[in-house]
Design an enzyme around this catalytic site. Structure first.
Site, PDB file in Angstrom:
ATOM      1  N   GLY A  17       0.822  -1.212   0.000  1.00  0.00           N
ATOM      2  CA  GLY A  17       0.000   0.000   0.000  1.00  0.00           C
ATOM      3  C   GLY A  17       0.852   1.256   0.000  1.00  0.00           C
ATOM      4  O   GLY A  17       1.916   1.321   0.628  1.00  0.00           O
ATOM      5  N   GLY A  19      -0.741   4.352   0.556  1.00  0.00           N
ATOM      6  CA  GLY A  19      -1.572   5.395   1.180  1.00  0.00           C
ATOM      7  C   GLY A  19      -0.831   5.998   2.365  1.00  0.00           C
ATOM      8  O   GLY A  19       0.397   5.935   2.441  1.00  0.00           O
ATOM      9  N   PHE A  20      -1.591   6.554   3.281  1.00  0.00           N
ATOM     10  CA  PHE A  20      -0.945   7.192   4.437  1.00  0.00           C
ATOM     11  C   PHE A  20      -0.103   6.177   5.220  1.00  0.00           C
ATOM     12  O   PHE A  20       1.014   6.467   5.639  1.00  0.00           O
ATOM     13  CB  PHE A  20      -2.004   7.809   5.355  1.00  0.00           C
ATOM     14  CG  PHE A  20      -2.541   9.093   4.833  1.00  0.00           C
ATOM     15  CD1 PHE A  20      -1.794  10.262   4.909  1.00  0.00           C
ATOM     16  CD2 PHE A  20      -3.788   9.148   4.231  1.00  0.00           C
ATOM     17  CE1 PHE A  20      -2.286  11.450   4.407  1.00  0.00           C
ATOM     18  CE2 PHE A  20      -4.294  10.328   3.735  1.00  0.00           C
ATOM     19  CZ  PHE A  20      -3.542  11.487   3.819  1.00  0.00           C
ATOM     20  N   GLY A  21      -0.656   4.973   5.440  1.00  0.00           N
ATOM     21  CA  GLY A  21       0.068   3.961   6.210  1.00  0.00           C
ATOM     22  C   GLY A  21       1.339   3.537   5.490  1.00  0.00           C
ATOM     23  O   GLY A  21       2.439   3.602   6.037  1.00  0.00           O
ATOM     24  N   VAL A  85      -1.480  -7.014  -5.035  1.00  0.00           N
ATOM     25  CA  VAL A  85      -1.080  -8.138  -4.187  1.00  0.00           C
ATOM     26  C   VAL A  85      -2.231  -9.133  -4.142  1.00  0.00           C
ATOM     27  O   VAL A  85      -3.338  -8.802  -3.716  1.00  0.00           O
ATOM     28  CB  VAL A  85      -0.686  -7.665  -2.774  1.00  0.00           C
ATOM     29  CG1 VAL A  85      -0.473  -8.865  -1.852  1.00  0.00           C
ATOM     30  CG2 VAL A  85       0.560  -6.809  -2.843  1.00  0.00           C
ATOM     31  N   GLU A 180     -18.830  17.027   2.821  1.00  0.00           N
ATOM     32  CA  GLU A 180     -17.932  17.834   1.989  1.00  0.00           C
ATOM     33  C   GLU A 180     -18.350  17.820   0.524  1.00  0.00           C
ATOM     34  O   GLU A 180     -18.391  18.861  -0.132  1.00  0.00           O
ATOM     35  CB  GLU A 180     -16.491  17.333   2.162  1.00  0.00           C
ATOM     36  CG  GLU A 180     -15.978  17.682   3.552  1.00  0.00           C
ATOM     37  CD  GLU A 180     -14.577  17.191   3.876  1.00  0.00           C
ATOM     38  OE1 GLU A 180     -13.933  17.797   4.739  1.00  0.00           O
ATOM     39  OE2 GLU A 180     -14.121  16.196   3.290  1.00  0.00           O
ATOM     40  N   ASP A 321      -6.412   1.729   7.845  1.00  0.00           N
ATOM     41  CA  ASP A 321      -7.837   1.369   7.743  1.00  0.00           C
ATOM     42  C   ASP A 321      -8.068  -0.140   7.787  1.00  0.00           C
ATOM     43  O   ASP A 321      -9.197  -0.583   7.958  1.00  0.00           O
ATOM     44  CB  ASP A 321      -8.419   1.909   6.423  1.00  0.00           C
ATOM     45  CG  ASP A 321      -8.701   3.405   6.505  1.00  0.00           C
ATOM     46  OD1 ASP A 321      -8.366   4.013   7.538  1.00  0.00           O
ATOM     47  OD2 ASP A 321      -9.249   3.946   5.533  1.00  0.00           O
TER      48      ASP A 321
HETATM   49  C1  LIG Z   1     -13.104  10.594   0.438  1.00  0.00           C
HETATM   50  C2  LIG Z   1     -12.337  10.410   1.722  1.00  0.00           C
HETATM   51  C3  LIG Z   1     -12.143  11.487   2.579  1.00  0.00           C
HETATM   52  C4  LIG Z   1     -11.427  11.343   3.762  1.00  0.00           C
HETATM   53  N1  LIG Z   1     -11.233  12.423   4.563  1.00  0.00           N
HETATM   54  C5  LIG Z   1     -10.461  12.290   5.661  1.00  0.00           C
HETATM   55  C6  LIG Z   1     -10.170  13.420   6.474  1.00  0.00           C
HETATM   56  O1  LIG Z   1     -10.650  14.528   6.223  1.00  0.00           O
HETATM   57  N2  LIG Z   1      -9.351  13.240   7.545  1.00  0.00           N
HETATM   58  C7  LIG Z   1      -8.808  12.027   7.844  1.00  0.00           C
HETATM   59  O2  LIG Z   1      -8.043  11.918   8.792  1.00  0.00           O
HETATM   60  N3  LIG Z   1      -9.080  10.947   7.112  1.00  0.00           N
HETATM   61  C8  LIG Z   1      -9.877  11.036   6.036  1.00  0.00           C
HETATM   62  N4  LIG Z   1     -10.155   9.954   5.267  1.00  0.00           N
HETATM   63  C9  LIG Z   1      -9.640   8.637   5.685  1.00  0.00           C
HETATM   64  C10 LIG Z   1      -8.181   8.454   5.318  1.00  0.00           C
HETATM   65  O3  LIG Z   1      -7.960   8.837   3.984  1.00  0.00           O
HETATM   66  C11 LIG Z   1      -7.827   6.986   5.553  1.00  0.00           C
HETATM   67  O4  LIG Z   1      -8.042   6.695   6.905  1.00  0.00           O
HETATM   68  C12 LIG Z   1      -6.377   6.708   5.189  1.00  0.00           C
HETATM   69  O5  LIG Z   1      -6.164   6.945   3.830  1.00  0.00           O
HETATM   70  C13 LIG Z   1      -6.011   5.265   5.531  1.00  0.00           C
HETATM   71  O6  LIG Z   1      -4.711   5.030   5.108  1.00  0.00           O
HETATM   72  P1  LIG Z   1      -4.271   3.560   4.702  1.00  0.00           P
HETATM   73  O7  LIG Z   1      -2.823   3.640   4.354  1.00  0.00           O
HETATM   74  O8  LIG Z   1      -4.683   2.591   5.717  1.00  0.00           O
HETATM   75  O9  LIG Z   1      -5.131   3.199   3.418  1.00  0.00           O
HETATM   76  P2  LIG Z   1      -5.234   3.942   2.017  1.00  0.00           P
HETATM   77  O10 LIG Z   1      -4.821   5.358   2.105  1.00  0.00           O
HETATM   78  O11 LIG Z   1      -6.594   3.627   1.521  1.00  0.00           O
HETATM   79  O12 LIG Z   1      -4.168   3.195   1.126  1.00  0.00           O
HETATM   80  C14 LIG Z   1      -4.331   1.863   0.732  1.00  0.00           C
HETATM   81  C15 LIG Z   1      -3.252   1.532  -0.255  1.00  0.00           C
HETATM   82  O13 LIG Z   1      -3.220   0.134  -0.474  1.00  0.00           O
HETATM   83  C16 LIG Z   1      -3.188  -0.130  -1.851  1.00  0.00           C
HETATM   84  N5  LIG Z   1      -3.790  -1.454  -2.049  1.00  0.00           N
HETATM   85  C17 LIG Z   1      -4.997  -1.885  -1.646  1.00  0.00           C
HETATM   86  N6  LIG Z   1      -5.163  -3.166  -1.970  1.00  0.00           N
HETATM   87  C18 LIG Z   1      -4.031  -3.566  -2.583  1.00  0.00           C
HETATM   88  C19 LIG Z   1      -3.582  -4.789  -3.165  1.00  0.00           C
HETATM   89  N7  LIG Z   1      -4.342  -5.895  -3.172  1.00  0.00           N
HETATM   90  N8  LIG Z   1      -2.386  -4.810  -3.745  1.00  0.00           N
HETATM   91  C20 LIG Z   1      -1.591  -3.707  -3.748  1.00  0.00           C
HETATM   92  N9  LIG Z   1      -1.945  -2.542  -3.207  1.00  0.00           N
HETATM   93  C21 LIG Z   1      -3.143  -2.472  -2.631  1.00  0.00           C
HETATM   94  C22 LIG Z   1      -3.963   1.023  -2.470  1.00  0.00           C
HETATM   95  O14 LIG Z   1      -3.647   1.155  -3.831  1.00  0.00           O
HETATM   96  C23 LIG Z   1      -3.448   2.163  -1.615  1.00  0.00           C
HETATM   97  O15 LIG Z   1      -2.205   2.584  -2.094  1.00  0.00           O
HETATM   98  C24 LIG Z   1     -10.881  10.067   4.086  1.00  0.00           C
HETATM   99  C25 LIG Z   1     -11.082   8.981   3.223  1.00  0.00           C
HETATM  100  C26 LIG Z   1     -11.804   9.143   2.052  1.00  0.00           C
HETATM  101  C27 LIG Z   1     -12.005   7.982   1.127  1.00  0.00           C
END
Ligand SMILES: Cc1cc2nc3c(=O)[nH]c(=O)nc-3n(C[C@H](O)[C@H](O)[C@H](O)COP(=O)(O)OP(=O)(O)OC[C@H]3O[C@@H](n4cnc5c(N)ncnc54)[C@H](O)[C@@H]3O)c2cc1C
Length: 455
Positions: A17, A19-21, A85, A180, A321
């Protein structure tokens, strides 16, 4: 006598991933004596909190989705792989990813899984084609196409009923994302598009927010929820609380107003946006099934140990998440803090300063939450302090600028906000035929290939 020496191999950390994590985990391993492989199915790091601004023409994709390999270009111990993945093997410590027809198996010593969550339709997956969610860049561009395309169609149609349907926008779910996006659809119609058409008046668009709970922004409490609701209503948004969506189709949706026992009502609407629930990546279940005693919750999130690992695998961390930790919301802060914690445990172990059994449990520091309602208006909750209005909007502005990746993106975002919020322009109103019609074309081609394979 010769002695064969094998150069010691560095500890391999695989991150799933970007994303933020995932991204924050990779960055926090910059100075560690490890080799990092980040695998993600998108080439970018997505700043999801601003997706609604891409969908409503304020920001461009590049401003919220910089390329991950460019962000990590100077981090010599990190490589970035594009791939979906499809398998994680905890016993053999490998991750299998696919890109087109290529399959790649990447071994790991430590694994950080940050695969996030997708939109949930609570078992009604057929809603998705008619009411896309807002989780990816594709979603945001498709929604932009649908929103602006609806105004175009309304201008052309000669049927009054169809014009009304095209000018009805329904957002399902009154969490921060729903609030929003509905606020921005209303401002787009009332300010940006005002006077730009000849047969329709965009300010007459009907913008509706539907929520099953009895309040707007349920997690932020009644005071802020009411503030946001009043502001939306002042902008002309119809807020329908205690209203459950029971069906969605091409022409509109069916809702039950007044809870379970309410009457079914139809809303004819061309544009439907779904922001009502999340479902964790299926990788969570796959991992939990390989770890004796690890479970997933109803949303598919992995119920992790106090050190964010899965039972019996002290070097497999699940963060963001995808993790289920009591009191930690599915927000960017949860993912970032999980990334910092997991990488610290890996570094400590390599230094020999803390074995897995001695790890202190993960502690979440709640830095608050906020949501914008309209220009110059937001609601914020920081600790026990709750406030709304312009001050909250300034706090929102500062925070989002701080977390946007790249100084160029920050400058461009400020410029775009300046022209949208002080003036009424939006610089990203281009839509293409592919964005508007892509889903239908894809479905047709899938149908055709299915028919061919049956034939
Ligand atoms: C529209 C929206 C608005 C939001 N607004 C806010 C806000 O105002 N404030 C706040 O704090 N939070 C907000 N959030 C929540 C925040 O964005 C999430 O909590 C955060 O992005 C979680 O980070 P993460 O790394 O767990 O997952 P994500 O950021 O979702 O990243 C997941 C990553 O995993 C990758 N991935 C997934 N499955 C696979 C796979 N099988 N193989 C390879 N890669 C894979 C994806 O491509 C992505 O890169 C919002 C979310 C959304 C959708």
């Amino acid at each position: 006598m010769t002695v064969d020496t094998i150069a010691p191999r560095r500890h391999r950390v695989v991150i799933i991933g970007s994303g933020f994590g995932g991204l924050f985990a990779a960055k926090h391993l910059k100075r560690a004596d490890v080799d990092v492989t980040l695998i993600a199915k998108t080439t970018h790091h997505l700043f999801q909190p601003l997706l609604y601004q891409v969908a409503t023409g304020i920001l461009s994709v590049g401003e919220i989705a910089p390329a991950t390999r460019i962000i990590l270009r100077k981090q010599r111990n990190a490589e970035v792989l594009l791939g979906d993945v499809v398998g994680v093997d905890l016993k053999n410590k490998t991750v299998t990813s696919k890109l087109l027809d290529w399959e790649r198996v990447t071994p790991f010593d430590s694994l950080i899984v940050a695969a996030g969550a997708q939109q949930s339709y609570f078992g009604n997956d057929h809603f998705e084609a008619f009411a896309p969610g807002m989780k990816t860049v594709d979603d945001a561009l498709e929604l932009r196409g649908r929103i602006l395309g609806a105004f175009e169609a309304a201008e052309v149609t000669t049927s009054e009923a169809e014009r009304k349907r095209r000018l009805t926008f329904v957002v399902v779910g009154a969490g921060p994302t729903g609030v929003e996006v509905v606020g921005q659809i209303a401002e787009l119609a009332d300010r940006t598009l005002k006077g730009a058409f000849r047969t329709i008046d965009p300010t007459q668009a009907r913008v509706i927010l539907v929520e099953a709970a009895p309040a707007v922004l349920p997690p932020m409490g009644p005071k802020l929820g009411l503030k946001a609701q009043r502001r939306l209503e002042k902008m002309g948004v119809e807020v329908k609380l205690n209203t459950m969506v029971t069906d969605v189709d091409y022409l509109g949706l069916t809702v039950k107003e007044g809870g379970q026992d309410g009457e079914d009502t139809r809303i004819e609407a061309a544009v439907k946006v779904w922001s009502a629930g999340v479902q964790a990546s299926p990788l969570g279940k796959q991992i939990a099934e390989q770890s004796d005693g690890t479970e997933v919750d109803r949303a598919g999130r992995v119920v992790v140990e106090p050190d964010l690992t899965v039972k019996g695998h002290p070097n497999v961390f699940v963060i963001g998440d995808l993790m289920s930790v009591p009191g930690v919301p599915g927000m960017a802060q949860g993912a970032i803090q999980g990334a910092v914690y997991a990488t610290k445990q890996i570094k400590n172990e390599l230094k020999g300063s803390a074995a897995p059994a001695d790890r202190k449990p993960f502690k979440y520091l709640n830095k608050g939450s906020m949501a914008t309602v309209s220009r110059f208006n937001a609601v914020a909750q920081i600790g026990k302090v709750e406030f709304g209005g312009f001050l909250a909007w300034l706090a929102w502005l500062g925070l989002h600028l701080y977390y946007l990746v790249g100084s160029r993106n920050r400058i461009v975002a400020v410029y775009s906000w300046f022209i949208t919020f002080l003036g009424r322009g939006r610089s990203q109103l281009a839509i293409t035929e592919r964005w508007v019609f892509a889903r239908r074309a894809l479905e047709q081609s899938r149908d055709q290939s299915a028919q061919k394979s049956i034939g």
